[in-house]
Design an enzyme around this catalytic site. Structure first.
Site, PDB file in Angstrom:
ATOM      1  N   ASP A 103      24.985 -47.434  -0.017  1.00  0.00           N
ATOM      2  CA  ASP A 103      24.579 -46.566  -1.119  1.00  0.00           C
ATOM      3  C   ASP A 103      23.063 -46.518  -1.186  1.00  0.00           C
ATOM      4  O   ASP A 103      22.401 -46.569  -0.148  1.00  0.00           O
ATOM      5  CB  ASP A 103      25.199 -47.108  -2.427  1.00  0.00           C
ATOM      6  CG  ASP A 103      25.490 -46.001  -3.430  1.00  0.00           C
ATOM      7  OD1 ASP A 103      24.529 -45.504  -4.044  1.00  0.00           O
ATOM      8  OD2 ASP A 103      26.663 -45.633  -3.605  1.00  0.00           O
ATOM      9  N   ASP A 115      22.621 -60.387 -13.834  1.00  0.00           N
ATOM     10  CA  ASP A 115      24.070 -60.617 -13.748  1.00  0.00           C
ATOM     11  C   ASP A 115      24.502 -61.098 -12.365  1.00  0.00           C
ATOM     12  O   ASP A 115      25.643 -61.547 -12.198  1.00  0.00           O
ATOM     13  CB  ASP A 115      24.841 -59.335 -14.097  1.00  0.00           C
ATOM     14  CG  ASP A 115      24.786 -59.009 -15.583  1.00  0.00           C
ATOM     15  OD1 ASP A 115      24.129 -59.757 -16.330  1.00  0.00           O
ATOM     16  OD2 ASP A 115      25.386 -57.993 -15.985  1.00  0.00           O
ATOM     17  N   HIS A 151      22.135 -45.713  -8.511  1.00  0.00           N
ATOM     18  CA  HIS A 151      23.519 -45.422  -8.114  1.00  0.00           C
ATOM     19  C   HIS A 151      24.149 -46.612  -7.385  1.00  0.00           C
ATOM     20  O   HIS A 151      25.288 -47.019  -7.662  1.00  0.00           O
ATOM     21  CB  HIS A 151      23.495 -44.174  -7.235  1.00  0.00           C
ATOM     22  CG  HIS A 151      24.817 -43.550  -6.944  1.00  0.00           C
ATOM     23  ND1 HIS A 151      25.586 -43.917  -5.867  1.00  0.00           N
ATOM     24  CD2 HIS A 151      25.500 -42.554  -7.580  1.00  0.00           C
ATOM     25  CE1 HIS A 151      26.686 -43.169  -5.846  1.00  0.00           C
ATOM     26  NE2 HIS A 151      26.658 -42.339  -6.878  1.00  0.00           N
ATOM     27  N   ASN A 157      32.849 -34.535  -5.879  1.00  0.00           N
ATOM     28  CA  ASN A 157      32.793 -34.036  -7.266  1.00  0.00           C
ATOM     29  C   ASN A 157      32.524 -32.548  -7.360  1.00  0.00           C
ATOM     30  O   ASN A 157      32.043 -32.074  -8.382  1.00  0.00           O
ATOM     31  CB  ASN A 157      31.655 -34.750  -8.009  1.00  0.00           C
ATOM     32  CG  ASN A 157      31.744 -36.244  -7.910  1.00  0.00           C
ATOM     33  OD1 ASN A 157      32.827 -36.808  -7.901  1.00  0.00           O
ATOM     34  ND2 ASN A 157      30.591 -36.900  -7.826  1.00  0.00           N
ATOM     35  N   ALA A 175      35.228 -38.634   3.471  1.00  0.00           N
ATOM     36  CA  ALA A 175      36.506 -39.074   2.908  1.00  0.00           C
ATOM     37  C   ALA A 175      37.682 -38.270   3.454  1.00  0.00           C
ATOM     38  O   ALA A 175      38.828 -38.703   3.362  1.00  0.00           O
ATOM     39  CB  ALA A 175      36.462 -38.969   1.375  1.00  0.00           C
ATOM     40  N   SER A 225      32.195 -41.260  -7.283  1.00  0.00           N
ATOM     41  CA  SER A 225      31.351 -42.387  -6.872  1.00  0.00           C
ATOM     42  C   SER A 225      31.688 -43.644  -7.653  1.00  0.00           C
ATOM     43  O   SER A 225      31.569 -44.751  -7.130  1.00  0.00           O
ATOM     44  CB  SER A 225      29.878 -42.067  -7.118  1.00  0.00           C
ATOM     45  OG  SER A 225      29.385 -41.207  -6.129  1.00  0.00           O
TER      46      SER A 225
END
Lengths: 489, 82
Positions: free
Chosen positions: A234, A243, A266, A364, A380, A438
């Site tokens: 990405d 985190d 992203h 999308n 994909a 995504s």
């Protein structure tokens, strides 16, 4: 239509009340069953299963493998049990209690697993002319709590029930159910609440964990993807995000002149969903494979674009490092009828052969609000890449999620949460909500890591099958959601 | 040859030739390709080639496919859908 596998209508009976083929053996017969029983044999132990039926249950067993072209007649064979080798199922006669007791005594290692009554299956009646049951332009919004069984008994002799199921009927049904749901919820529960589909009126908030982790049953899973290497290709990663302190993180940039540090956000969001912490600094939990090893490959620039070559370099790096899962929330639009990339397909097949499953976003480009449907994008749309669509908190297809319009691999394989997805974002922002296929894709990648931990000997193709077979069916077309909503093991 | 007429390409190496991917890369260079990277795990070679020499790459022994590289993208930050 003619989708039936068999048609058995005895004596004009249309409700299946007594069924046909009454057989000796005497077990109480369930409604709409034949009196025979189906026994599922374990795939790798079909011969042992057949032997057990003969020796332990005392049946005469015929095997489809012994007949030419797999065609046989049990009656002609004179056997009271037939093993269908190709599908690993035996159809047996006799007292079901006896069979069940035999199976129970056989223990966990038994080559026999499930026993169930053989049902009577009827042909579905033809559709009335011009009456499309589920037209493509109807927005599907049956809420997830409704799992209305479709009446299985529809025969040519029966009243023409399907003719009554018109678009208007379905829309009216939907509206009634929607109204009922709103009433049950006591007004507007809002996007913060997720309604557990199978658990009646239970409403779950996002105070502890995101709706996506709840809907995919990640919270109930005993797996964390422990030590499973997952690559997210990405825009990079904010490696200083609090985190992820203490996590094992491997990074590489394939974008000329740009460091791995995520100047876009992203990538950090996607990595958060796939691999984020069990107990992040601030609740809710948003990450799935908290025990997994993070491989952050930058194949998209901080401006959000990349080339095939960078992606292939990232896939190559992931495989060389032993990553079992590659998550790619990226793509390029394709036209209806446009074939998939032979190179990416070959690469995905080689990856599978080396133990690496590639998951990618369906894209999308659609806008279902205005009736626009676009096909699953590149890469994909390759048959050997798992294509992920997006659903919302009500398990409706997201308005932007692409559809499986192109044949030969252009299908959607599975769906995952992709609307109002909360996850990590580069500091100092720390968290953000986004929507897109995504965001759905890393849900599947993280859950794939859980499957890898759960089945360490499984091949990448096995993991693919486990993911799709374990999906929760949705009342939506498979061209939109594939096998359904991904579920954690 | 001007820079504008160069194409970024991906070359797929045939299954049977994967062991020889390095020598195939050298042959591709002789056929006019500027090789950027060899991906040994997946059997691809990326680089660029003058547009009018693209077809020549397909005839290099051990090559089973040549594709022009696509641009992939995500939505700009702040877009409605990512």
């Amino acid at each position: 239509m003619a989708k039936q596998t068999r048609k058995r209508v005895q004596g004009g009976t249309t409700n299946g009340g007594t069924g046909g083929g009454v057989l000796p053996g005497g077990g109480a017969m369930e409604q709409g069953t034949t009196g025979r029983f189906l026994v599922l044999l374990k795939e790798d132990a079909i011969s042992e299963g057949a032997k057990m039926l003969e020796e332990k249950v005392g049946l005469q067993v015929a095997r489809s493998a012994d007949f030419t072209a797999g065609v046989l007649s049990a009656e002609a064979a004179g056997a009271d049990s037939v093993v269908f080798d190709e599908i690993g199922v035996a159809v047996v006669r006799g007292d079901p209690d006896l069979h069940r007791a035999t199976l129970a005594a056989a223990g966990e290692d038994s080559p026999l697993s499930i026993v169930e009554p053989e049902r009577i299956v009827y042909a579905l009646a033809e559709q009335p002319a011009g009456g499309s049951l589920l037209p493509a332009d109807i927005p599907f919004s049956l809420p997830p709590v409704i799992e209305q069984p479709v009446a299985p008994v529809l025969t040519a002799e029966a009243p023409a029930a399907p003719a009554l199921i018109t678009t208007e009927y379905l829309l009216g049904y939907r509206d009634a159910i929607d109204g009922l749901l709103r009433h049950l919820r006591g007004g507007e529960a809002g996007a913060e609440a997720y309604r557990e589909p199978a658990a009646g009126a239970r409403i779950v908030s996002e105070a502890q964990a995101t709706w996506g982790l709840q809907a995919t049953r990640v919270l109930e899973s005993k797996f964390s993807g422990k030590d499973v290497k997952v690559a997210v290709l990405d825009t990079g990663f904010d490696t200083r995000h609090p985190d992820f302190a203490g996590r094992q993180i491997t990074t590489a940039s394939f974008v000329p002149g740009q460091a791995v540090q995520d100047g876009n956000g992203h990538g950090t969001h996607c990595i958060g969903t796939a691999l984020g912490a069990r107990q992040p600094g601030i609740l809710p939990r948003y990450g799935i494979a908290f025990g997994g090893r993070i491989f952050a490959g930058k194949v998209l620039s901080n401006q959000g674009s990349g080339a095939d070559g960078w992606i292939l370099a990232g896939i190559n790096w992931a495989i060389a490092n032993g990553c079992r899962v590659v998550s790619m929330s990226l793509g390029a639009p394709v036209q209806p009828g446009q074939p998939f990339s032979q190179i990416f397909e070959t690469v995905a097949r080689r990856a599978l052969a080396k133990g690496t499953l590639i998951v990618a976003a369906a894209g999308n480009e659609s806008d279902r609000r205005v009736g626009r449907f676009e096909p699953v994008g590149h890469p994909a749309n390759c048959p050997s890449i798992l294509a992920v669509a997006a659903v919302d908190v009500n398990l409706r297809i997201a308005f932007f999620s692409n559809r499986g319009l192109n044949p030969m691999g252009g299908q959607v394989d599975i769906a995952a949460p992709g609307v109002d997805v909360y996850s990590s974002w580069p500091m100092p922002t720390r968290y953000r909500r986004l929507q897109g296929t995504s965001m759905a894709t890393p849900h599947v990648a993280g859950i794939a890591a859980l499957f890898v931990e759960a089945s360490p000997k499984a091949s990448a193709s096995d993991i693919w099958r486990l993911i799709t077979q374990g999906a929760r069916r949705l009342p939506l077309p498979s061209s939109d959601v594939g096998a359904g909503l991904v579920q954690a093991p | 040859m001007t820079e504008q007429s160069r194409l970024n390409v991906t070359v797929l190496v045939d299954d049977a030739a994967l062991q020889r991917i390095r020598s195939i890369a050298r042959r591709l260079e002789k056929a006019g390709m500027k090789v950027e990277e060899v991906q040994e795990e997946i059997g691809t070679i990326t680089g660029s080639v003058p547009a009018d020499e693209l077809r020549a790459l397909e005839h290099v022994e051990g090559v089973s496919g040549v594709e022009e590289q696509r641009q992939v993208s995500i939505a700009p930050p702040g877009s409605e859908v990512q």
